[in-house]
Motif scaffolding. Sequence first.
Motif, PDB file in Angstrom:
ATOM      1  N   VAL A  58       0.824  -1.212   0.000  1.00 54.48           N
ATOM      2  CA  VAL A  58       0.000   0.000   0.000  1.00 54.48           C
ATOM      3  C   VAL A  58       0.857   1.260   0.000  1.00 54.48           C
ATOM      4  O   VAL A  58       0.580   2.225  -0.728  1.00 54.48           O
ATOM      5  CB  VAL A  58      -0.954   0.007   1.212  1.00 54.48           C
ATOM      6  CG1 VAL A  58      -1.692   1.340   1.304  1.00 54.48           C
ATOM      7  CG2 VAL A  58      -1.970  -1.126   1.100  1.00 54.48           C
ATOM      8  N   LEU A  59       1.916   1.269   0.810  1.00 53.29           N
ATOM      9  CA  LEU A  59       2.744   2.470   0.905  1.00 53.29           C
ATOM     10  C   LEU A  59       3.400   2.822  -0.430  1.00 53.29           C
ATOM     11  O   LEU A  59       3.434   3.987  -0.836  1.00 53.29           O
ATOM     12  CB  LEU A  59       3.823   2.287   1.985  1.00 53.29           C
ATOM     13  CG  LEU A  59       3.325   2.298   3.431  1.00 53.29           C
ATOM     14  CD1 LEU A  59       4.484   2.055   4.395  1.00 53.29           C
ATOM     15  CD2 LEU A  59       2.627   3.614   3.758  1.00 53.29           C
ATOM     16  N   ASN A  60       3.913   1.802  -1.123  1.00 49.76           N
ATOM     17  CA  ASN A  60       4.549   2.066  -2.409  1.00 49.76           C
ATOM     18  C   ASN A  60       3.531   2.477  -3.470  1.00 49.76           C
ATOM     19  O   ASN A  60       3.793   3.361  -4.290  1.00 49.76           O
ATOM     20  CB  ASN A  60       5.326   0.835  -2.877  1.00 49.76           C
ATOM     21  CG  ASN A  60       6.624   0.656  -2.124  1.00 49.76           C
ATOM     22  OD1 ASN A  60       7.033   1.529  -1.368  1.00 49.76           O
ATOM     23  ND2 ASN A  60       7.265  -0.485  -2.309  1.00 49.76           N
ATOM     24  N   ILE A  61       2.371   1.837  -3.452  1.00 51.26           N
ATOM     25  CA  ILE A  61       1.313   2.215  -4.408  1.00 51.26           C
ATOM     26  C   ILE A  61       0.905   3.661  -4.153  1.00 51.26           C
ATOM     27  O   ILE A  61       0.720   4.440  -5.091  1.00 51.26           O
ATOM     28  CB  ILE A  61       0.100   1.275  -4.277  1.00 51.26           C
ATOM     29  CG1 ILE A  61       0.491  -0.158  -4.644  1.00 51.26           C
ATOM     30  CG2 ILE A  61      -1.047   1.747  -5.176  1.00 51.26           C
ATOM     31  CD1 ILE A  61      -0.584  -1.181  -4.352  1.00 51.26           C
ATOM     32  N   SER A  62       0.769   4.033  -2.876  1.00 47.46           N
ATOM     33  CA  SER A  62       0.391   5.402  -2.522  1.00 47.46           C
ATOM     34  C   SER A  62       1.405   6.403  -3.043  1.00 47.46           C
ATOM     35  O   SER A  62       1.048   7.458  -3.587  1.00 47.46           O
ATOM     36  CB  SER A  62       0.274   5.532  -1.001  1.00 47.46           C
ATOM     37  OG  SER A  62      -0.706   4.656  -0.496  1.00 47.46           O
ATOM     38  N   MET A  67      -1.141   9.493  -3.743  1.00 45.55           N
ATOM     39  CA  MET A  67      -2.374   9.476  -2.964  1.00 45.55           C
ATOM     40  C   MET A  67      -2.076   9.044  -1.539  1.00 45.55           C
ATOM     41  O   MET A  67      -1.017   8.500  -1.251  1.00 45.55           O
ATOM     42  CB  MET A  67      -3.389   8.494  -3.596  1.00 45.55           C
ATOM     43  CG  MET A  67      -3.804   8.837  -4.999  1.00 45.55           C
ATOM     44  SD  MET A  67      -4.756   7.483  -5.747  1.00 45.55           S
ATOM     45  CE  MET A  67      -6.066   7.239  -4.546  1.00 45.55           C
ATOM     46  N   SER A  68      -3.045   9.256  -0.653  1.00 53.74           N
ATOM     47  CA  SER A  68      -2.910   8.796   0.724  1.00 53.74           C
ATOM     48  C   SER A  68      -3.138   7.288   0.786  1.00 53.74           C
ATOM     49  O   SER A  68      -3.817   6.708  -0.072  1.00 53.74           O
ATOM     50  CB  SER A  68      -3.923   9.504   1.622  1.00 53.74           C
ATOM     51  OG  SER A  68      -5.244   9.101   1.284  1.00 53.74           O
ATOM     52  N   SER A  69      -2.581   6.654   1.806  1.00 54.41           N
ATOM     53  CA  SER A  69      -2.764   5.207   1.975  1.00 54.41           C
ATOM     54  C   SER A  69      -4.231   4.810   2.150  1.00 54.41           C
ATOM     55  O   SER A  69      -4.691   3.822   1.568  1.00 54.41           O
ATOM     56  CB  SER A  69      -1.935   4.713   3.162  1.00 54.41           C
ATOM     57  OG  SER A  69      -0.564   4.839   2.897  1.00 54.41           O
ATOM     58  N   SER A  73      -6.193   2.214  -0.209  1.00 55.45           N
ATOM     59  CA  SER A  73      -6.788   1.018   0.400  1.00 55.45           C
ATOM     60  C   SER A  73      -8.248   0.866   0.008  1.00 55.45           C
ATOM     61  O   SER A  73      -8.741  -0.254  -0.188  1.00 55.45           O
ATOM     62  CB  SER A  73      -6.666   1.093   1.923  1.00 55.45           C
ATOM     63  OG  SER A  73      -5.314   1.069   2.317  1.00 55.45           O
ATOM     64  N   HIS A  74      -8.944   1.977  -0.130  1.00 51.98           N
ATOM     65  CA  HIS A  74     -10.344   1.935  -0.559  1.00 51.98           C
ATOM     66  C   HIS A  74     -10.468   1.283  -1.932  1.00 51.98           C
ATOM     67  O   HIS A  74     -11.324   0.412  -2.156  1.00 51.98           O
ATOM     68  CB  HIS A  74     -10.911   3.357  -0.589  1.00 51.98           C
ATOM     69  CG  HIS A  74     -12.228   3.468  -1.299  1.00 51.98           C
ATOM     70  ND1 HIS A  74     -13.411   2.984  -0.764  1.00 51.98           N
ATOM     71  CD2 HIS A  74     -12.552   3.991  -2.531  1.00 51.98           C
ATOM     72  CE1 HIS A  74     -14.397   3.207  -1.616  1.00 51.98           C
ATOM     73  NE2 HIS A  74     -13.899   3.814  -2.681  1.00 51.98           N
ATOM     74  N   HIS A  75      -9.613   1.687  -2.870  1.00 51.94           N
ATOM     75  CA  HIS A  75      -9.661   1.118  -4.213  1.00 51.94           C
ATOM     76  C   HIS A  75      -9.191  -0.337  -4.217  1.00 51.94           C
ATOM     77  O   HIS A  75      -9.736  -1.165  -4.951  1.00 51.94           O
ATOM     78  CB  HIS A  75      -8.806   1.951  -5.164  1.00 51.94           C
ATOM     79  CG  HIS A  75      -9.361   3.322  -5.431  1.00 51.94           C
ATOM     80  ND1 HIS A  75     -10.544   3.519  -6.104  1.00 51.94           N
ATOM     81  CD2 HIS A  75      -8.890   4.553  -5.106  1.00 51.94           C
ATOM     82  CE1 HIS A  75     -10.784   4.821  -6.193  1.00 51.94           C
ATOM     83  NE2 HIS A  75      -9.799   5.462  -5.590  1.00 51.94           N
ATOM     84  N   LEU A  76      -8.206  -0.644  -3.398  1.00 49.72           N
ATOM     85  CA  LEU A  76      -7.717  -2.020  -3.324  1.00 49.72           C
ATOM     86  C   LEU A  76      -8.802  -2.966  -2.818  1.00 49.72           C
ATOM     87  O   LEU A  76      -8.939  -4.087  -3.321  1.00 49.72           O
ATOM     88  CB  LEU A  76      -6.484  -2.090  -2.420  1.00 49.72           C
ATOM     89  CG  LEU A  76      -5.205  -1.439  -2.962  1.00 49.72           C
ATOM     90  CD1 LEU A  76      -4.122  -1.435  -1.898  1.00 49.72           C
ATOM     91  CD2 LEU A  76      -4.724  -2.153  -4.218  1.00 49.72           C
TER      92      LEU A  76
END
Length: 254
Positions: A58-62, A67-69, A73-76
């Motif tokens: 999540v941190l790397n995707i953010s 975007m914020s984590s 996470s909502h989209h994930l």
Amino acid sequence: MEKIKLPHRHGGGGNLALLQEQLDRVDHFQRVAEVFKLLDDATRIRVFWLLCHCEECVLNISAMMGMSSPAVSHHLRALKNSGLIVSRRMGKEVYYRAAATEQSRLLHQMIEQIMSITCPEREPGRNPAEYQPSQIEAVREIHDSLLRNMETRVTIEELSRKYLINPTTLKAAFKAVYGTSIAAHIKEHRMEQAAKLLRESDMSIAEVAQAVGYDSQSKFTTAFKAFFQMLPREYRANHNGQKNIPPSGQSFEG
């Protein structure tokens, strides 16, 4: 199967019964609608596309999405609930990637094809300066990797996934930088390397073919003859004993 009676007849319609049978399967269309509804958000499509190319936390995707984590996470969660992505836990960290399913693969292809059609980034043959520095860097990395591993065959799709660059953009940017297509460029390098091996080594023609990425000696022989206008054995005989002399006066930059 009951024959369909329509208010207006326009001729033909021999397959109307089959069409009606499919139309009546409303639940099938509902499932498709749910998938498209899931992808009606550009940010969610970006997350899904990213995870088709890599596995990340999540941190790397953010960080990559800016975007914020919690937002990521909502989209994930939505993508995972739909079965389009999967996750695995390693210690305290959770990693996400696209599911290895036909549905995910098709959606990935569809997204990239639509992007290529509706918003083509560049036309082949344009000035390299028109491309993003990251795209030019990726193209040069791909070029160098292909030359270091000429014995290995890779597809445009594999390169696209590995270097996170759209296949259409990859092909166009490569041509802008090196003046020709990936296939033609690497083939020329393969032929030059094959000629060098024929001149300077005792490798058999089959071994030379394998060393430059041909698993078939006959295919290599055909390609070599088309390039040098002579068979590999003829080339070796004509250049026997010569060292480090460019064949046919040709030189290659790349």
